[in-house]
Design an enzyme around this catalytic site. Structure first.
Site, PDB file in Angstrom:
ATOM      1  N   LYS A  82       0.065 -14.175  20.054  1.00 52.35           N
ATOM      2  CA  LYS A  82       0.977 -13.818  18.968  1.00 52.35           C
ATOM      3  C   LYS A  82       2.286 -14.538  19.182  1.00 52.35           C
ATOM      4  O   LYS A  82       2.655 -14.792  20.320  1.00 52.35           O
ATOM      5  CB  LYS A  82       1.230 -12.296  18.960  1.00 52.35           C
ATOM      6  CG  LYS A  82       0.011 -11.462  18.642  1.00 52.35           C
ATOM      7  CD  LYS A  82      -0.293 -11.403  17.166  1.00 52.35           C
ATOM      8  CE  LYS A  82      -1.561 -10.561  16.912  1.00 52.35           C
ATOM      9  NZ  LYS A  82      -1.975 -10.540  15.516  1.00 52.35           N
ATOM     10  N   LYS A 135      -7.752 -14.992  22.636  1.00 53.68           N
ATOM     11  CA  LYS A 135      -8.259 -15.657  21.437  1.00 53.68           C
ATOM     12  C   LYS A 135      -7.151 -16.124  20.516  1.00 53.68           C
ATOM     13  O   LYS A 135      -6.042 -15.572  20.523  1.00 53.68           O
ATOM     14  CB  LYS A 135      -9.236 -14.749  20.678  1.00 53.68           C
ATOM     15  CG  LYS A 135      -8.608 -13.543  20.018  1.00 53.68           C
ATOM     16  CD  LYS A 135      -9.650 -12.708  19.256  1.00 53.68           C
ATOM     17  CE  LYS A 135      -9.819 -13.160  17.816  1.00 53.68           C
ATOM     18  NZ  LYS A 135      -8.631 -12.956  16.964  1.00 53.68           N
ATOM     19  N   HIS A 164     -14.701 -13.193  13.788  1.00 52.14           N
ATOM     20  CA  HIS A 164     -13.583 -12.465  13.182  1.00 52.14           C
ATOM     21  C   HIS A 164     -13.975 -12.144  11.746  1.00 52.14           C
ATOM     22  O   HIS A 164     -14.669 -12.929  11.107  1.00 52.14           O
ATOM     23  CB  HIS A 164     -12.316 -13.311  13.224  1.00 52.14           C
ATOM     24  CG  HIS A 164     -11.061 -12.516  13.004  1.00 52.14           C
ATOM     25  ND1 HIS A 164     -10.718 -12.020  11.771  1.00 52.14           N
ATOM     26  CD2 HIS A 164     -10.100 -12.108  13.850  1.00 52.14           C
ATOM     27  CE1 HIS A 164      -9.574 -11.349  11.890  1.00 52.14           C
ATOM     28  NE2 HIS A 164      -9.178 -11.381  13.134  1.00 52.14           N
ATOM     29  N   LYS A 189      -4.334  -0.142  13.563  1.00 46.81           N
ATOM     30  CA  LYS A 189      -3.640  -0.398  12.303  1.00 46.81           C
ATOM     31  C   LYS A 189      -4.582  -0.606  11.125  1.00 46.81           C
ATOM     32  O   LYS A 189      -4.148  -0.722   9.992  1.00 46.81           O
ATOM     33  CB  LYS A 189      -2.712  -1.618  12.446  1.00 46.81           C
ATOM     34  CG  LYS A 189      -3.422  -2.963  12.565  1.00 46.81           C
ATOM     35  CD  LYS A 189      -2.426  -4.134  12.684  1.00 46.81           C
ATOM     36  CE  LYS A 189      -3.174  -5.418  13.060  1.00 46.81           C
ATOM     37  NZ  LYS A 189      -2.304  -6.593  13.222  1.00 46.81           N
ATOM     38  N   ASP A 225      -5.606 -16.501  16.724  1.00 51.06           N
ATOM     39  CA  ASP A 225      -5.652 -15.563  15.613  1.00 51.06           C
ATOM     40  C   ASP A 225      -6.442 -16.173  14.463  1.00 51.06           C
ATOM     41  O   ASP A 225      -6.772 -17.357  14.477  1.00 51.06           O
ATOM     42  CB  ASP A 225      -4.243 -15.134  15.202  1.00 51.06           C
ATOM     43  CG  ASP A 225      -4.208 -13.620  14.928  1.00 51.06           C
ATOM     44  OD1 ASP A 225      -5.261 -13.063  14.561  1.00 51.06           O
ATOM     45  OD2 ASP A 225      -3.150 -12.999  15.085  1.00 51.06           O
ATOM     46  N   GLU A 226      -6.770 -15.334  13.482  1.00 53.01           N
ATOM     47  CA  GLU A 226      -7.713 -15.752  12.441  1.00 53.01           C
ATOM     48  C   GLU A 226      -7.175 -16.853  11.539  1.00 53.01           C
ATOM     49  O   GLU A 226      -7.948 -17.551  10.896  1.00 53.01           O
ATOM     50  CB  GLU A 226      -8.147 -14.541  11.605  1.00 53.01           C
ATOM     51  CG  GLU A 226      -7.136 -14.034  10.577  1.00 53.01           C
ATOM     52  CD  GLU A 226      -6.013 -13.194  11.187  1.00 53.01           C
ATOM     53  OE1 GLU A 226      -6.069 -12.925  12.398  1.00 53.01           O
ATOM     54  OE2 GLU A 226      -5.083 -12.824  10.440  1.00 53.01           O
TER      55      GLU A 226
END
Lengths: 429, 429
Positions: A153, A179, A269, A309, A181-182
């Site tokens: 992130k 990993k 994902h 979330k 992120d998408e």
């Protein structure tokens, strides 16, 4: 009424040559439940809105669908389709049939494809996961505990070097998995090749220093040939994993990537799934998960059972986990789960991701078991002392649960876990 | 609140380096509209659910999203995303960003991606249609009138020879176009290669006999490499068209097929779109259509403007038609349409399909214009005398409208049109 009247036959018992689909739906105003059910069964197989002269008796007999379960109160039907209606090894064709035009018909107000039970012949025409849970555990040398993962992130913005450094810190702190992120692919500020090279180098360093196996999952999502190129590049540098966004790339390309037999673990994902799976119009996440297992992803995001979330009820996520992990699935009409034997298709490692932090871990494992990959992004990188310490907190939380010690108790002697609990509290919902 | 507070900035005027997305949504209970808007903008770009130490000031400055339009009453926001957040020529990545995780967030109850306005740099990274409307009209030698098409019915069940015969009869009766249905690929009872060979032979025969150009659109939908193989086979036999199910195959494979530059017209069936586009959760059909044009389909099913069996309001479908046909699209906030210059991207031929019959034609052309392909399956094959006569009725209906003669009047001297009107009546809704 559909091309062929009366597909309803509740005495019909589908044999092993039938694919079963379970639908929930609401008919449009003025349309009876039975009429809408017939529209659904017809439009997804051999029917259209009017009788056509070209539909002969033989087709009617051999390929007609059977609506063999009707429960208007629960808005549910189960339809049996002869396997000859489907092409082996062609997921887009299967979904164009039973998950296609029917969603747009005037005669229904809402429609949800809840589950698909694949007959043996079709099941065997797909590959399933190449590694599966046991293959991945063997690769890592981690026998029982959940894997601990993080997502670099912010999602996008870091350059290649910064990205590799965040990854390194996370591994050093105790993450097994790091990993992309998408939405990180190959950006102007963070090129795919350079990122992979630098990050895999950092993986090697972290492995040497910690004595643990470490995983990096590069997001190869793109046009099909570009994905293949990227996967080969990852492999050429000693990568053992690839990650794909299965929904936005689509089923044809997912089959293609699986067919390459890269002998790398494929992490799936599900970005965008909820455009399709949330609410009463579309596919259930269970259906998406089942299709993904059949095609052959090794790891799949399935939600956090109300701990994070993202939406998704606990019962629903437990059902999904069972469907992707178990060898044989029992029918459960109350929960829209169909019977399924997976034969030799391997189990998929469930990934819990989205808003998790060390304080979530106890409840999460209680709900989802130990065969999960716990991924936390913000829940690790929040730590003002650095991602390493955030990762330590997360790993400590997992260790505590595996030792049967409460998080609170364990935090007394583990500073990073304590920091996390002070920040987030412990999830007890 | 999202990682970075206050993405709302209604004074911000996005320049040409921004992609704009328009969303409508409903926040979850207890969440303010502004807070949910921030979650959407953050999760689709650089944010997550907690502040992370790895998010530096430079990223915040250059890559932060701007919510520059907020209309709570209409549940609408417009978000500007810097183009560097997206990879050129990578539709799955773009959609994983702005059409990904956000649909599954706890903080929203429903969310719809209404439209995307692509900045020049991204637009130019895609190919668009290879033929477009003019290219197709030239291929056929049909200058002004709508094309008349049919789908071989029943959807599946006919063998190769029967299929080719239905196709021939339809062409002989006046159809320009014959297509496979969305769930017909290569079946045990109707193999792809044999079907294509026989049907293209019948096309040649029909062309010779009628003196008109005839189109056959074989459905090549499958795994990516299989699709490429099938497309090449079609081409090797003199086929000029291929058909794909764009939703169930997915965007990565669609890009791949377009990238092959087969120099064949690509017909896009949208089976399954309504799982995504119907209701207030998911993508709008306008968004799907725009993405399909950008990647480069030549023909696209967009609905029937309330004239047929599929849902979709007239205004909505007119908007969609404009978006896929026009060179420049004006913003219309009341209808969730964003401004878009298409530059050199060619227009897509709109296909109206689903429950149409000769009696639909007058109203359909009134609503959708003459640049459409009118496809009828049941509306042609219903005729007890055979598909040829059904096709004649349909072509007569189109001829009548082009001549400015009412269907009823024209039917007086045209038996097949009269038969159809007697059967279905004229649609006046």
């Amino acid at each position: 009424m559909s091309g062929y009247k009366g597909y309803i036959d509740t005495k019909f018992k589908p044999n092993k040559k039938y694919l079963i689909a379970e639908y929930t739906f609401e008919p449009s105003k003025g349309i009876s439940f039975e009429k809408a059910a017939n529209h659904i069964a017809g439009e997804s197989s051999i029917g259209t809105w009017v009788n056509v002269g070209t539909l002969n008796a033989k087709i009617k007999k051999t390929l007609r669908p059977y609506i063999f379960y009707v429960n208007e109160k629960r808005k549910t039907i189960k339809v049996a389709y002869h396997q000859d209606l489907f092409e082996e090894g062609n997921m887009p064709q299967i979904l164009s049939s039973i998950g296609g035009n029917i969603f747009g018909m005037n005669s229904i107000k809402t429609l949800r494809l809840e589950d698909i039970s694949f007959p043996e012949k079709l099941l065997k025409s797909f590959k399933g996961p190449s590694f599966g849970i046991q293959g991945i555990r063997k690769l890592l040398g981690v026998k029982k505990r959940p894997l601990v993962g993080t997502i670099v992130k912010p999602k996008v913005g870091l350059n290649e070097k910064e990205h590799a450094k965040v990854a390194y810190n996370s591994w050093a702190g105790g993450c097994d998995v790091v990993k992309d992120d998408e939405n990180l692919s190959s950006m102007t500020f963070n090129k795919f090749k350079k990122r992979i090279a630098l990050t895999l180098k950092m993986r090697d360093k972290a492995e040497k220093e910690t004595g643990e196996k470490k995983i990096y999952m590069p997001n190869i999502t793109a046009e099909t040939f570009e994905m293949i190129k990227r996967a080969k590049y990852v492999k050429s540098l000693g990568g053992k994993y690839i990650m794909v966004d299965i929904i936005t790339m689509g089923w044809a390309a997912l089959q293609t990537i699986r067919d390459q037999n890269f002998k790398m673990v494929m992490h799936a994902h599900r970005a965008g799934h909820a455009a399709l799976t949330r609410g009463n119009q579309g596919y259930s996440m269970l259906t998406v998960a089942k299709v993904a297992r059949l095609i052959g992803v090794d790891q799949l995001h399935i939600g956090t059972a109300h701990v994070g979330k993202m939406e998704g009820s606990t019962l629903e996520i437990q059902d999904i986990e069972r469907v992707i992990e178990d060898k044989s699935i029992k029918e459960n009409s109350n929960r829209h789960v169909l019977q399924q034997d997976w034969l030799n298709i391997k189990p998929v490692f469930a990934v819990a991701s989205g808003g998790l932090h060390p304080g979530s871990v106890s409840r999460l494992i209680e709900r989802m078991g130990t065969d999960i990959i716990i991924q936390a992004g913000g829940g690790i990188h929040w730590n003002p002392r650095g991602s390493k310490y955030g990762a330590m907190g997360m790993r400590q939380a997992v260790n505590a649960v595996m030792l049967g010690i409460s998080l609170k108790e364990y935090a007394k002697t583990h500073r990073e876990l304590k920091e996390a609990l002070d920040k987030f509290g412990e999830y007890k919902g």
